[in-house]
Structure formats: structure tokens, C-alpha cells
Design a protein around this motif. Structure first.
Motif, PDB file in Angstrom:
ATOM      1  N   ALA A 172       0.835  -1.206   0.000  1.00  0.00           N
ATOM      2  CA  ALA A 172       0.000   0.000   0.000  1.00  0.00           C
ATOM      3  C   ALA A 172       0.870   1.255   0.000  1.00  0.00           C
ATOM      4  CB  ALA A 172      -0.926   0.000   1.206  1.00  0.00           C
ATOM      5  N   ARG A 173       1.926   1.277   0.805  1.00  0.00           N
ATOM      6  CA  ARG A 173       2.845   2.419   0.841  1.00  0.00           C
ATOM      7  C   ARG A 173       3.487   2.644  -0.531  1.00  0.00           C
ATOM      8  NH1 ARG A 173       4.675   4.028   6.011  1.00  0.00           N
ATOM      9  NH2 ARG A 173       3.930   2.632   7.652  1.00  0.00           N
ATOM     10  N   GLU A 174       3.999   1.584  -1.133  1.00  0.00           N
ATOM     11  CA  GLU A 174       4.664   1.692  -2.430  1.00  0.00           C
ATOM     12  C   GLU A 174       3.709   2.183  -3.511  1.00  0.00           C
ATOM     13  OE1 GLU A 174       7.906   1.327  -3.314  1.00  0.00           O
ATOM     14  OE2 GLU A 174       8.253   1.217  -1.151  1.00  0.00           O
ATOM     15  N   TYR A 175       2.465   1.689  -3.481  1.00  0.00           N
ATOM     16  CA  TYR A 175       1.479   2.092  -4.479  1.00  0.00           C
ATOM     17  C   TYR A 175       1.173   3.588  -4.360  1.00  0.00           C
ATOM     18  CZ  TYR A 175      -2.796   2.306  -7.181  1.00  0.00           C
ATOM     19  OH  TYR A 175      -3.742   2.647  -8.104  1.00  0.00           O
ATOM     20  N   VAL A 176       0.995   4.066  -3.138  1.00  0.00           N
ATOM     21  CA  VAL A 176       0.672   5.484  -2.940  1.00  0.00           C
ATOM     22  C   VAL A 176       1.852   6.360  -3.348  1.00  0.00           C
ATOM     23  CG1 VAL A 176       0.151   7.237  -1.198  1.00  0.00           C
ATOM     24  CG2 VAL A 176      -1.089   5.072  -1.203  1.00  0.00           C
ATOM     25  N   LEU A 177       3.071   5.976  -2.971  1.00  0.00           N
ATOM     26  CA  LEU A 177       4.245   6.755  -3.373  1.00  0.00           C
ATOM     27  C   LEU A 177       4.358   6.817  -4.892  1.00  0.00           C
ATOM     28  CD1 LEU A 177       6.904   5.483  -0.825  1.00  0.00           C
ATOM     29  CD2 LEU A 177       5.913   7.775  -0.928  1.00  0.00           C
ATOM     30  N   SER A 178       4.135   5.703  -5.549  1.00  0.00           N
ATOM     31  CA  SER A 178       4.224   5.638  -6.998  1.00  0.00           C
ATOM     32  C   SER A 178       3.150   6.505  -7.661  1.00  0.00           C
ATOM     33  CB  SER A 178       4.086   4.186  -7.444  1.00  0.00           C
ATOM     34  OG  SER A 178       4.034   4.106  -8.836  1.00  0.00           O
ATOM     35  N   ARG A 179       1.920   6.379  -7.183  1.00  0.00           N
ATOM     36  CA  ARG A 179       0.808   7.112  -7.794  1.00  0.00           C
ATOM     37  C   ARG A 179       0.929   8.619  -7.593  1.00  0.00           C
ATOM     38  NH1 ARG A 179      -5.215   5.538  -6.317  1.00  0.00           N
ATOM     39  NH2 ARG A 179      -4.775   6.886  -4.555  1.00  0.00           N
ATOM     40  N   LEU A 180       1.245   9.050  -6.364  1.00  0.00           N
ATOM     41  CA  LEU A 180       1.379  10.485  -6.115  1.00  0.00           C
ATOM     42  C   LEU A 180       2.561  11.071  -6.890  1.00  0.00           C
ATOM     43  CD1 LEU A 180       0.657  10.885  -2.311  1.00  0.00           C
ATOM     44  CD2 LEU A 180      -0.682  11.768  -4.203  1.00  0.00           C
ATOM     45  N   GLY A 181       3.650  10.325  -6.934  1.00  0.00           N
ATOM     46  CA  GLY A 181       4.805  10.799  -7.684  1.00  0.00           C
ATOM     47  C   GLY A 181       4.486  10.986  -9.151  1.00  0.00           C
ATOM     48  N   SER A 182       3.732  10.063  -9.699  1.00  0.00           N
ATOM     49  CA  SER A 182       3.365  10.131 -11.104  1.00  0.00           C
ATOM     50  C   SER A 182       2.386  11.269 -11.380  1.00  0.00           C
ATOM     51  CB  SER A 182       2.746   8.804 -11.535  1.00  0.00           C
ATOM     52  OG  SER A 182       2.307   8.867 -12.861  1.00  0.00           O
ATOM     53  N   GLN A 183       1.370  11.401 -10.544  1.00  0.00           N
ATOM     54  CA  GLN A 183       0.329  12.404 -10.769  1.00  0.00           C
ATOM     55  C   GLN A 183       0.816  13.833 -10.561  1.00  0.00           C
ATOM     56  OE1 GLN A 183      -2.830  11.290  -8.124  1.00  0.00           O
ATOM     57  NE2 GLN A 183      -3.721   9.847  -9.569  1.00  0.00           N
ATOM     58  N   HIS A 184       1.700  14.028  -9.574  1.00  0.00           N
ATOM     59  CA  HIS A 184       2.112  15.385  -9.206  1.00  0.00           C
ATOM     60  C   HIS A 184       3.565  15.699  -9.549  1.00  0.00           C
ATOM     61  CE1 HIS A 184      -1.650  16.150  -7.080  1.00  0.00           C
ATOM     62  NE2 HIS A 184      -1.554  14.927  -6.619  1.00  0.00           N
ATOM     63  N   GLY A 185       4.249  14.768 -10.189  1.00  0.00           N
ATOM     64  CA  GLY A 185       5.640  15.000 -10.574  1.00  0.00           C
ATOM     65  C   GLY A 185       6.564  15.125  -9.378  1.00  0.00           C
ATOM     66  N   LEU A 186       6.347  14.298  -8.363  1.00  0.00           N
ATOM     67  CA  LEU A 186       7.123  14.371  -7.126  1.00  0.00           C
ATOM     68  C   LEU A 186       8.102  13.220  -7.012  1.00  0.00           C
ATOM     69  CD1 LEU A 186       4.124  15.020  -4.714  1.00  0.00           C
ATOM     70  CD2 LEU A 186       5.758  16.719  -5.525  1.00  0.00           C
ATOM     71  N   LYS A 187       9.174  13.463  -6.275  1.00  0.00           N
ATOM     72  CA  LYS A 187      10.084  12.391  -5.909  1.00  0.00           C
ATOM     73  C   LYS A 187       9.627  11.822  -4.574  1.00  0.00           C
ATOM     74  CE  LYS A 187      13.901  14.464  -8.321  1.00  0.00           C
ATOM     75  NZ  LYS A 187      15.253  14.982  -8.248  1.00  0.00           N
ATOM     76  N   ARG A 188      10.047  10.615  -4.278  1.00  0.00           N
ATOM     77  CA  ARG A 188       9.635   9.963  -3.032  1.00  0.00           C
ATOM     78  C   ARG A 188      10.053  10.748  -1.797  1.00  0.00           C
ATOM     79  NH1 ARG A 188       8.646   4.032  -3.393  1.00  0.00           N
ATOM     80  NH2 ARG A 188       8.116   3.694  -5.562  1.00  0.00           N
ATOM     81  N   THR A 189      11.145  11.478  -1.895  1.00  0.00           N
ATOM     82  CA  THR A 189      11.607  12.260  -0.742  1.00  0.00           C
ATOM     83  C   THR A 189      10.708  13.464  -0.462  1.00  0.00           C
ATOM     84  OG1 THR A 189      13.115  13.512  -2.165  1.00  0.00           O
ATOM     85  CG2 THR A 189      14.010  11.571  -1.043  1.00  0.00           C
ATOM     86  N   GLN A 190       9.865  13.839  -1.424  1.00  0.00           N
ATOM     87  CA  GLN A 190       8.956  14.965  -1.250  1.00  0.00           C
ATOM     88  C   GLN A 190       7.601  14.528  -0.697  1.00  0.00           C
ATOM     89  OE1 GLN A 190       9.420  16.124  -5.432  1.00  0.00           O
ATOM     90  NE2 GLN A 190      10.016  18.142  -4.676  1.00  0.00           N
ATOM     91  N   ILE A 191       7.413  13.229  -0.490  1.00  0.00           N
ATOM     92  CA  ILE A 191       6.155  12.689   0.026  1.00  0.00           C
ATOM     93  C   ILE A 191       6.410  12.115   1.409  1.00  0.00           C
ATOM     94  CG2 ILE A 191       4.284  11.054  -0.367  1.00  0.00           C
ATOM     95  CD1 ILE A 191       5.159  11.054  -3.355  1.00  0.00           C
ATOM     96  N   GLU A 192       5.602  12.519   2.362  1.00  0.00           N
ATOM     97  CA  GLU A 192       5.732  12.023   3.734  1.00  0.00           C
ATOM     98  C   GLU A 192       4.465  11.248   4.101  1.00  0.00           C
ATOM     99  OE1 GLU A 192       5.811  13.873   8.203  1.00  0.00           O
ATOM    100  OE2 GLU A 192       6.670  15.059   6.570  1.00  0.00           O
ATOM    101  N   LEU A 193       4.611   9.949   4.304  1.00  0.00           N
ATOM    102  CA  LEU A 193       3.483   9.123   4.715  1.00  0.00           C
ATOM    103  C   LEU A 193       3.419   9.125   6.241  1.00  0.00           C
ATOM    104  CD1 LEU A 193       3.890   6.065   2.341  1.00  0.00           C
ATOM    105  CD2 LEU A 193       2.552   8.137   1.995  1.00  0.00           C
TER     106      LEU A 193
END
Length: 57
Positions: free
Chosen positions: A31-52
Motif C-alpha cells: 500500500a505504501r509503495e502504491y501510494v508513493l508511486s501514484r502520487l509521484g506520477s500524478q504530481h511530478g514528485l520524488k519519493r523524498t517529497q512525500i511524507e506518509l
């Protein structure tokens, strides 16, 4: 498959933007990996810019 609710925040143009999304996944890590992947793709973000913050079932 179980449903997981993932909450957190990401770096947006106007500062921090909070999110809450529900995904179907085999376990919490998937679930964590899916959300990181989807948000990164939709908003042009790197994983370091997303805080779960929390993953709940």
C-alpha cells in the motif's frame, strides 16, 4: 486483498498539501509503495517529497 487508508502530506507549490487515500493491497508495504508511486506520477514528485504519516487497515 485488504483495503488500507494512507494519510500524509507532500510538497506542493503553495506549501504542504495533505492527502488521504484508500487503496486495495496485499499488505501495508505494498500500500505504501502504491501510494508513493501514484502520487509521484500524478504530481511530478520524488519519493523524498512525500511524507506518509499513517497506514491503517
Amino acid at each position: 486483498m485488504s483495503q488500507f487508508t494512507v494519510t500524509g502530506r507532500f510538497q506542493a507549490r503553495d506549501g504542504q498539501a495533505e492527502f488521504e487515500t484508500t487503496v486495495d493491497a496485499e499488505n501495508e508495504d505494498v500500500a505504501r509503495e502504491y501510494v508513493l508511486s501514484r502520487l509521484g506520477s500524478q504530481h511530478g514528485l520524488k519519493r523524498t517529497q512525500i511524507e506518509l504519516e499513517e497506514v491503517t487497515q
